[in-house]
Design an enzyme around this catalytic site. Sequence first.
Site, PDB file in Angstrom:
ATOM      1  N   HIS A   1       0.849  -1.199   0.000  1.00 29.99           N
ATOM      2  CA  HIS A   1       0.000   0.000   0.000  1.00 29.99           C
ATOM      3  C   HIS A   1       0.879   1.241   0.000  1.00 29.99           C
ATOM      4  CE1 HIS A   1       1.094   0.032   4.269  1.00 29.99           C
ATOM      5  NE2 HIS A   1       0.844   1.330   4.223  1.00 29.99           N
TER       6      HIS A   1
ATOM      7  N   ALA B   1      21.707  -4.640  -1.134  1.00 29.76           N
ATOM      8  CA  ALA B   1      21.258  -4.033   0.122  1.00 29.76           C
ATOM      9  C   ALA B   1      20.903  -2.567  -0.080  1.00 29.76           C
ATOM     10  CB  ALA B   1      22.353  -4.162   1.168  1.00 29.76           C
TER      11      ALA B   1
ATOM     12  N   ARG C   1      18.048  -0.042 -10.270  1.00 29.86           N
ATOM     13  CA  ARG C   1      18.380  -0.171 -11.687  1.00 29.86           C
ATOM     14  C   ARG C   1      19.022  -1.536 -11.881  1.00 29.86           C
ATOM     15  NH1 ARG C   1      23.442   0.439 -13.386  1.00 29.86           N
ATOM     16  NH2 ARG C   1      25.015   1.076 -11.892  1.00 29.86           N
TER      17      ARG C   1
END
Length: 188
Positions: free
Chosen positions: A113, A153, A173
């Site tokens: 959400h 990470a 990316r």
Amino acid sequence: MNDDGVCGRKPGKGEAKVGRRTETFKVKGVNSLWQVYKTVSFWKVFRNVAVILIARYLPFFSWKNWLYRHLLGMKVGEKSALAFMVMPDILFPERITIGKNSIIGYNTVILCHEYLVEEYRIGDVVIGDGVMIGANSTILPGVTIGDGAVVSAASLVNRDIPPGALAGGNPIRIIYTAEERERRKAKE
């Protein structure tokens, strides 16, 4: 939202090509978060928070997975491990699917959400088989992380990650595609 129903801008070079799939709901008056209990039951959220707080500290993955599956309605595959302090969505955890033998790193947040000023959005999160999510990452609603992908990470996963890819950053990316990863392994 784009004409094709996908939220967000077009990806640039090195970025995943598929955006997020979310359902958008407009609100009137005050911001959408102020109206959260019009969209989801207070008691459901209360129960979810209690279960998640217990599971975040449990040292046994099988117990955590049982809680997630049976009390929150998450789909968690066999031998998948949600590390210490992982935070699944507290409002819609049933919209999370994690494949088998995947690792979700320490303190990662999985959101289904997002409550904004004039609207809120809800979307499924699908994490494939054999996926590695690095610590302190945030996964936004409406994304799919393909089988065998690796997310570094502290990444913000705001779009789909193709199977086998190595991705990272904020915003995320693609660092190496599955084919590039295979070529690099072959050279070693």
